[in-house]
Design a protein around this motif. Structure first.
Motif, PDB file in Angstrom:
ATOM      1  N   GLU A 197       0.834  -1.205   0.000  1.00 39.40           N
ATOM      2  CA  GLU A 197       0.000   0.000   0.000  1.00 39.40           C
ATOM      3  C   GLU A 197       0.868   1.254   0.000  1.00 39.40           C
ATOM      4  N   MET A 198       1.069   1.829  -1.210  1.00 41.42           N
ATOM      5  CA  MET A 198       1.884   3.029  -1.365  1.00 41.42           C
ATOM      6  C   MET A 198       1.232   3.977  -2.353  1.00 41.42           C
ATOM      7  N   PRO A 199       1.533   5.273  -2.260  1.00 39.24           N
ATOM      8  CA  PRO A 199       0.997   6.234  -3.234  1.00 39.24           C
ATOM      9  C   PRO A 199       1.671   6.081  -4.598  1.00 39.24           C
ATOM     10  N   GLU A 200       1.086   6.690  -5.608  1.00 38.49           N
ATOM     11  CA  GLU A 200       1.585   6.704  -6.983  1.00 38.49           C
ATOM     12  C   GLU A 200       1.457   5.325  -7.652  1.00 38.49           C
ATOM     13  N   MET A 201       2.129   4.337  -7.082  1.00 44.74           N
ATOM     14  CA  MET A 201       2.104   2.972  -7.622  1.00 44.74           C
ATOM     15  C   MET A 201       2.223   2.007  -6.454  1.00 44.74           C
ATOM     16  N   ASN A 202       1.226   1.139  -6.258  1.00 46.78           N
ATOM     17  CA  ASN A 202       1.331   0.207  -5.137  1.00 46.78           C
ATOM     18  C   ASN A 202       2.235  -0.967  -5.507  1.00 46.78           C
ATOM     19  N   GLY A 203       2.532  -1.799  -4.534  1.00 48.91           N
ATOM     20  CA  GLY A 203       3.490  -2.873  -4.742  1.00 48.91           C
ATOM     21  C   GLY A 203       3.063  -3.875  -5.799  1.00 48.91           C
ATOM     22  N   VAL A 204       1.777  -4.226  -5.812  1.00 48.45           N
ATOM     23  CA  VAL A 204       1.274  -5.189  -6.789  1.00 48.45           C
ATOM     24  C   VAL A 204       1.366  -4.606  -8.201  1.00 48.45           C
ATOM     25  N   GLU A 205       1.011  -3.332  -8.366  1.00 47.10           N
ATOM     26  CA  GLU A 205       1.117  -2.673  -9.670  1.00 47.10           C
ATOM     27  C   GLU A 205       2.571  -2.626 -10.141  1.00 47.10           C
ATOM     28  N   PHE A 206       3.480  -2.386  -9.198  1.00 48.89           N
ATOM     29  CA  PHE A 206       4.903  -2.356  -9.526  1.00 48.89           C
ATOM     30  C   PHE A 206       5.356  -3.707 -10.072  1.00 48.89           C
ATOM     31  N   LEU A 207       4.936  -4.790  -9.438  1.00 41.67           N
ATOM     32  CA  LEU A 207       5.320  -6.131  -9.890  1.00 41.67           C
ATOM     33  C   LEU A 207       4.702  -6.455 -11.244  1.00 41.67           C
ATOM     34  N   GLU A 208       3.439  -6.067 -11.437  1.00 43.00           N
ATOM     35  CA  GLU A 208       2.773  -6.344 -12.709  1.00 43.00           C
ATOM     36  C   GLU A 208       3.414  -5.577 -13.860  1.00 43.00           C
ATOM     37  N   GLU A 209       3.838  -4.339 -13.584  1.00 45.33           N
ATOM     38  CA  GLU A 209       4.373  -3.481 -14.628  1.00 45.33           C
ATOM     39  C   GLU A 209       5.799  -3.846 -15.006  1.00 45.33           C
ATOM     40  N   PHE A 210       6.654  -4.088 -13.985  1.00 42.86           N
ATOM     41  CA  PHE A 210       8.084  -4.237 -14.263  1.00 42.86           C
ATOM     42  C   PHE A 210       8.593  -5.675 -14.150  1.00 42.86           C
ATOM     43  N   LYS A 211       7.818  -6.542 -13.503  1.00 38.24           N
ATOM     44  CA  LYS A 211       8.197  -7.958 -13.385  1.00 38.24           C
ATOM     45  C   LYS A 211       9.684  -8.131 -13.043  1.00 38.24           C
ATOM     46  N   GLU A 258      -4.152  -8.853   4.866  1.00 35.65           N
ATOM     47  CA  GLU A 258      -3.921 -10.171   4.277  1.00 35.65           C
ATOM     48  C   GLU A 258      -4.443 -10.280   2.843  1.00 35.65           C
ATOM     49  N   LYS A 259      -5.298  -9.350   2.427  1.00 34.14           N
ATOM     50  CA  LYS A 259      -6.019  -9.509   1.156  1.00 34.14           C
ATOM     51  C   LYS A 259      -5.109  -9.520  -0.071  1.00 34.14           C
ATOM     52  N   TYR A 260      -3.866  -9.016   0.059  1.00 35.64           N
ATOM     53  CA  TYR A 260      -2.966  -8.985  -1.094  1.00 35.64           C
ATOM     54  C   TYR A 260      -2.091 -10.241  -1.194  1.00 35.64           C
ATOM     55  N   ALA A 261      -2.215 -11.125  -0.230  1.00 42.90           N
ATOM     56  CA  ALA A 261      -1.337 -12.298  -0.201  1.00 42.90           C
ATOM     57  C   ALA A 261      -1.503 -13.176  -1.439  1.00 42.90           C
ATOM     58  N   ILE A 262      -2.751 -13.370  -1.878  1.00 42.51           N
ATOM     59  CA  ILE A 262      -2.995 -14.218  -3.054  1.00 42.51           C
ATOM     60  C   ILE A 262      -2.356 -13.607  -4.291  1.00 42.51           C
ATOM     61  N   ASP A 263      -2.499 -12.278  -4.438  1.00 42.75           N
ATOM     62  CA  ASP A 263      -1.860 -11.603  -5.577  1.00 42.75           C
ATOM     63  C   ASP A 263      -0.356 -11.821  -5.551  1.00 42.75           C
ATOM     64  N   GLY A 264       0.211 -11.704  -4.361  1.00 50.30           N
ATOM     65  CA  GLY A 264       1.656 -11.859  -4.210  1.00 50.30           C
ATOM     66  C   GLY A 264       2.140 -13.241  -4.590  1.00 50.30           C
ATOM     67  N   PHE A 265       1.463 -14.250  -4.125  1.00 52.56           N
ATOM     68  CA  PHE A 265       1.904 -15.614  -4.406  1.00 52.56           C
ATOM     69  C   PHE A 265       1.656 -16.015  -5.862  1.00 52.56           C
ATOM     70  N   HIS A 266       0.660 -15.416  -6.503  1.00 51.90           N
ATOM     71  CA  HIS A 266       0.484 -15.637  -7.935  1.00 51.90           C
ATOM     72  C   HIS A 266       1.652 -15.051  -8.722  1.00 51.90           C
ATOM     73  N   MET A 267       2.296 -14.055  -8.135  1.00 49.46           N
ATOM     74  CA  MET A 267       3.457 -13.437  -8.775  1.00 49.46           C
ATOM     75  C   MET A 267       4.764 -14.069  -8.309  1.00 49.46           C
ATOM     76  N   ASN A 268       4.645 -15.167  -7.582  1.00 50.45           N
ATOM     77  CA  ASN A 268       5.811 -15.948  -7.159  1.00 50.45           C
ATOM     78  C   ASN A 268       6.766 -15.164  -6.256  1.00 50.45           C
ATOM     79  N   VAL A 269       6.191 -14.393  -5.319  1.00 48.58           N
ATOM     80  CA  VAL A 269       7.055 -13.688  -4.370  1.00 48.58           C
ATOM     81  C   VAL A 269       7.646 -14.696  -3.391  1.00 48.58           C
ATOM     82  N   ALA A 270       8.771 -14.324  -2.789  1.00 43.59           N
ATOM     83  CA  ALA A 270       9.453 -15.238  -1.865  1.00 43.59           C
ATOM     84  C   ALA A 270       8.666 -15.425  -0.571  1.00 43.59           C
ATOM     85  N   ASP A 271       8.047 -14.328  -0.086  1.00 41.98           N
ATOM     86  CA  ASP A 271       7.273 -14.419   1.156  1.00 41.98           C
ATOM     87  C   ASP A 271       6.377 -13.188   1.273  1.00 41.98           C
ATOM     88  N   TYR A 272       5.436 -13.264   2.207  1.00 37.57           N
ATOM     89  CA  TYR A 272       4.474 -12.187   2.429  1.00 37.57           C
ATOM     90  C   TYR A 272       4.433 -11.916   3.925  1.00 37.57           C
TER      91      TYR A 272
END
Length: 236
Positions: free
Chosen positions: A55-69, A81-95
């Protein structure tokens, strides 16, 4: 491992920086309060781990991962906790959920370290180890280490001159050592070249007696070229 923090919460950045300072494997190279400010830095500098707030201004963490991979290991941070599923779909190391404890932080780093070690097939060709203490890296020659003892989440490295505390598991430190280091007990790793005597179920090193557990006894004796008398079961 070099890492950066991307989080608009200055207090959370301070806490993570403290945790990184206490972790031997990590080196904090930069901090950013928005994801967009990190983009040019990441394009020019190699980084192993990104601690990324969701949860950040301008670009949140999930948007950052989707855009720049990014190919870096990502540890997502959030107060929800609601962003955990998004994170693991993007193969993050941990949440990690805020507030983050040091124990939970350490487990996340252990995951990344284990993954890194599994993918590293190159042999250790150095004859030394760098150990981080209060922000300073100290060089320790392998030949100076006589034995290593486990101490909760840390290990105590014993040399003839001093003792050094290091945040690591026994398996983790053993992987960094050359072949003349061997585990002889759940709590001890010894430098085979430093052994003065083998006396029954103990090895003596520099006037210290270290127990040899049954699990490691045969392997140690075979490595040292010592014969072990077989115990024959008496028939009744």
């Amino acid at each position: 491992m070099n890492c950066i923090i991307i989080d608009d919460d200055s207090f959370q950045r301070h806490i993570l920086a403290q945790y990184i300072e206490q972790t031997e494997q990590l080196n904090l190279v930069a901090e950013f309060d928005t994801a967009t400010k990190s983009i040019s830095y990441l394009a020019k500098n190699p980084v192993d781990i990104i601690f990324l707030d969701v949860e950040m201004p301008e670009m949140n963490g999930v948007e950052f991962l989707e855009e720049f991979k990014p190919s870096n290991e990502i540890i997502l941070i959030s107060s929800a906790e609601k962003y955990a599923i998004d994170g693991f779909h993007m193969n993050v190391a941990d949440y990690l959920l805020k507030p983050i404890s040091f124990a939970r932080f350490s487990r996340a780093i252990s995951k990344v370290q284990a993954k890194k070690e599994e993918g590293n097939t190159s042999e250790n060709t150095t004859d030394f180890l760098f150990i981080k203490d209060k922000g300073i890296y100290h060089k320790v020659q392998f030949t100076d280490i006589i034995y290593i003892q486990s101490s909760s989440e840390y290990v105590m490295i014993h040399t003839k001159a001093k003792r050094i505390m290091l945040y690591s598991s026994m398996d983790g430190i053993l992987k960094k050592l050359p072949a003349n280091f061997m585990r002889v007990h759940r709590s001890y790793i010894v430098n085979l070249n430093a052994i003065d005597r083998v006396n029954g179920n103990t090895v003596e090193i520099n006037n210290h007696s270290i127990s040899i557990s049954k699990t490691y006894n045969l392997a140690l004796m075979n490595t040292l070229g010592l014969k072990v008398a077989k115990q024959e079961k008496s028939e009744q």
